[in-house]
Design a protein around this motif. Sequence first.
Motif, mmCIF file in Angstrom:
data_model
loop_
_atom_site.group_PDB
_atom_site.id
_atom_site.type_symbol
_atom_site.label_atom_id
_atom_site.label_comp_id
_atom_site.label_asym_id
_atom_site.label_seq_id
_atom_site.Cartn_x
_atom_site.Cartn_y
_atom_site.Cartn_z
ATOM 1 N N ILE A 336 0.602 -1.388 -0.479
ATOM 2 C CA ILE A 336 0.253 0.433 -0.171
ATOM 3 C C ILE A 336 0.882 1.541 0.186
ATOM 4 O O ILE A 336 0.764 2.399 -0.529
ATOM 5 C CB ILE A 336 -1.034 0.176 1.347
ATOM 6 N N LEU A 359 -7.690 -3.644 7.129
ATOM 7 C CA LEU A 359 -8.597 -2.768 7.816
ATOM 8 C C LEU A 359 -8.755 -2.790 9.213
ATOM 9 O O LEU A 359 -8.854 -1.712 9.696
ATOM 10 C CB LEU A 359 -10.412 -3.744 6.798
ATOM 11 N N ARG A 369 -2.835 3.286 8.779
ATOM 12 C CA ARG A 369 -3.538 3.102 8.697
ATOM 13 C C ARG A 369 -4.105 4.786 9.105
ATOM 14 O O ARG A 369 -4.742 5.061 8.159
ATOM 15 C CB ARG A 369 -4.704 2.272 9.626
ATOM 16 N N LEU A 378 -7.772 7.651 1.933
ATOM 17 C CA LEU A 378 -8.626 6.981 1.840
ATOM 18 C C LEU A 378 -9.944 7.280 1.278
ATOM 19 O O LEU A 378 -10.735 7.951 1.713
ATOM 20 C CB LEU A 378 -8.637 6.061 2.697
ATOM 21 N N VAL A 381 -14.075 2.277 0.501
ATOM 22 C CA VAL A 381 -13.752 0.358 0.730
ATOM 23 C C VAL A 381 -14.823 0.120 0.143
ATOM 24 O O VAL A 381 -15.767 -0.198 0.510
ATOM 25 C CB VAL A 381 -13.583 0.581 2.298
ATOM 26 N N CYS A 397 -10.952 -7.509 -0.011
ATOM 27 C CA CYS A 397 -12.109 -6.111 -0.249
ATOM 28 C C CYS A 397 -11.041 -5.197 -1.613
ATOM 29 O O CYS A 397 -9.900 -5.504 -1.685
ATOM 30 C CB CYS A 397 -12.134 -5.348 0.896
ATOM 31 N N LEU A 399 -9.172 -1.762 -2.004
ATOM 32 C CA LEU A 399 -9.331 -0.428 -1.028
ATOM 33 C C LEU A 399 -8.495 0.463 -2.602
ATOM 34 O O LEU A 399 -8.355 0.487 -3.283
ATOM 35 C CB LEU A 399 -8.231 -0.523 -0.438
#
Length: 521
Positions: A336, A359, A369, A378, A381, A397, A399
């Motif tokens: 990420i 998450l 995060r 962000l 989601v 998921c 992102l």
Amino acid sequence: MTPARPEDVRNVVWSACDTFRGTVEAGQYKEYVLAFLFLKYISDLWKAHASEHRRELEARGADPDTIELRVTRYMERERFKLPTYELRDKGGQVVETFLATFDSLYARRTADNIGELINEVLEAIEAANDPKLKGVFRNIDFNSESNLGQTKDRNRRLKTLLEDFATLELGGVGEDVIGDAYIFLIERFAADAGKKAGEFFTPRQVSKLLARLAGPKLGDEICDPACGSGSLLLRAGEEVGGGNYRLYGQESNGQTRALARMNMFLHGQDGADIRWCDTLNGPTLIEGDHLKRFDVVVANPPFSLDKWGAENAESDKYRRFVRGVPPKSKGDYAFILHMLAIARPGEGRVAMIAPHGVLFRGGAEGRIRESIVRDNLLDVVVGLPAQLFPTTDIPVCILLFDRARESGGRRDHERDVLFIDASRDFDPGKKQNRLLDEDINRVVATYRERRVIDRYSHRADLAEIEKNGFNLNIPRYVDTFEPEPEIDLQAVQVEIRELERQIAENRGRMNAYLRELGVDA
């Protein structure tokens, strides 16, 4: 021979796998079949173009003695060059020359050294197309005893493989058909390999959803830093359409990188830049003294990668880990942070697939995060159904990050995060579930309009996320609980009485019949 139809191509290439199935694992034989599909395609394309030039020269009344020479000169400008191969004896003397094509190998399919001959022809093709095809066939050994068996078995398998592919005529087949067959094979190989080796592929519908959410535009530079076979990267390009975009990829497995490059060629993406490197420890897409930046970054990186290189993070010269160093046993946030670092400042978008753990896991991941959310990076989601991948049963998921939301960016005034729970929308399968087009459309429409839909989506502001301790677990934001309908006890009582009355009535009628038959009832 009539050019093959799409279903013919799929059937032939898949049945060619029977040559190996049961004796060689899918993770090993996929390289052989995919390489043969590529060789057959460029050979048939060469043959078709040479015939076309010959017909044109003859129609123009060219001197018959010069036609072959002129055709040869035309062919020197082909997209893929097929050289003349010189077969030599042990003393190095040339004993035979022939064009390095599939047909030449097919004509020699009973040779005792057919595996070695295929290797040398592919090597000659690589050399004639250096640097374009450099390394594409390097890791594929058709003379490997450990993969293809001892000489007799190996020769038999390769002869069968040549005969299977000889039934195809790909010269008049469009790139879309060849590319589709290649993706079809990769998809089937991933399903066959399962959890052992299916990680090189992102299922077609998941790629489609991710690409649509990423929303690449004309002129964009698109990168997948963990590109596998390149399918997701191609989907992102298709989302733009028209060819006005540039694709970049990085892949740590050399064989998978070769598959990705062939995949690009078969989809007409000759200019795609696919690098062989460890994205986290030695990225090679560099500009000057910093990482190259992209308009759109997409990826389905390995989930929770162990030993990803945390020991090198503190001294990372590209400062990707200033928000914190992710745990050494889980590399999700390492990817990420890398993807955010290579997204163009103030406008770049990032779309990735991740396990749900990103998450809500605490510790270093929780701190990273929180930092990302506080910096307003962000955007969305999306919770997906379980069993969408051949490699894992766990739900995953998507992102979506947008650097246009950071300070000074076009969207810096938007401060909420959109949560979408799409986990219940899918077509169930025996081994693997699948997203339908309507499922994808619903997610994309909800995202684009930032809709709030009861039990499906919710927009959470920073205060709400802060109240939840920066835990982004979707059920905290999207309540999917559906209460049971209230029971009308009075109506149930009436129904029971009616049933009892009907039972008594039927019992009385049956007793009367029994008495007529002389049975004591």
